[in-house]
Design an enzyme around this catalytic site. Structure first.
Site, PDB file in Angstrom:
ATOM      1  N   ARG A   1      33.153  15.980  24.973  1.00 45.55           N
ATOM      2  CA  ARG A   1      33.585  14.811  25.737  1.00 45.55           C
ATOM      3  C   ARG A   1      35.098  14.759  25.890  1.00 45.55           C
ATOM      4  NH1 ARG A   1      29.516  14.435  28.413  1.00 45.55           N
ATOM      5  NH2 ARG A   1      27.609  13.921  27.375  1.00 45.55           N
ATOM      6  N   CYS A   2      35.530  14.010  26.879  1.00 45.41           N
ATOM      7  CA  CYS A   2      36.938  13.791  27.169  1.00 45.41           C
ATOM      8  C   CYS A   2      37.677  13.390  25.893  1.00 45.41           C
ATOM      9  CB  CYS A   2      37.053  12.687  28.214  1.00 45.41           C
ATOM     10  SG  CYS A   2      38.728  12.296  28.702  1.00 45.41           S
ATOM     11  N   PRO A   3      38.796  14.007  25.629  1.00 44.44           N
ATOM     12  CA  PRO A   3      39.598  14.915  26.446  1.00 44.44           C
ATOM     13  C   PRO A   3      39.389  16.388  26.092  1.00 44.44           C
ATOM     14  CG  PRO A   3      40.944  14.190  24.627  1.00 44.44           C
ATOM     15  CD  PRO A   3      39.569  13.548  24.462  1.00 44.44           C
TER      16      PRO A   3
ATOM     17  N   ASP B   1      30.731  16.659  30.960  1.00 45.50           N
ATOM     18  CA  ASP B   1      31.302  15.324  30.834  1.00 45.50           C
ATOM     19  C   ASP B   1      31.683  14.843  32.237  1.00 45.50           C
ATOM     20  OD1 ASP B   1      32.652  13.012  30.252  1.00 45.50           O
ATOM     21  OD2 ASP B   1      34.244  13.965  29.099  1.00 45.50           O
TER      22      ASP B   1
END
Length: 70
Positions: free
Chosen positions: A10-12, A37
């Site tokens: 997931r981000c980042p 994502d």
């Protein structure tokens, strides 16, 4: 073509994976980031603008191509 597999991250983290890989990429080469994502669709082009790299496009869902310019 160099692939960076960031699926399931997931981000980042997809951006961090891309940034870590770039020093090993030759000028003009393309890196394909595989990321599921949803934020990657916005984050990767934005990172390219900020870092002076070329966002080539998304040839398939979850795939983002970046050309190293510098």
């Amino acid at each position: 073509m160099i692939e960076v597999d960031s699926r399931g991250r997931r981000c980042p983290l997809p951006i961090i994976d891309l940034a870590r890989r770039m020093p090993a990429v030759g000028i003009g080469e393309v890196v394909r980031v595989l990321a599921d994502d949803p934020a990657a669709a916005n984050d990767i082009p934005a990172w390219c603008r900020m870092k002076g790299q070329e966002y080539v496009g998304s040839p398939a869902e979850g795939a983002y191509d970046v050309r190293r310019l510098s």
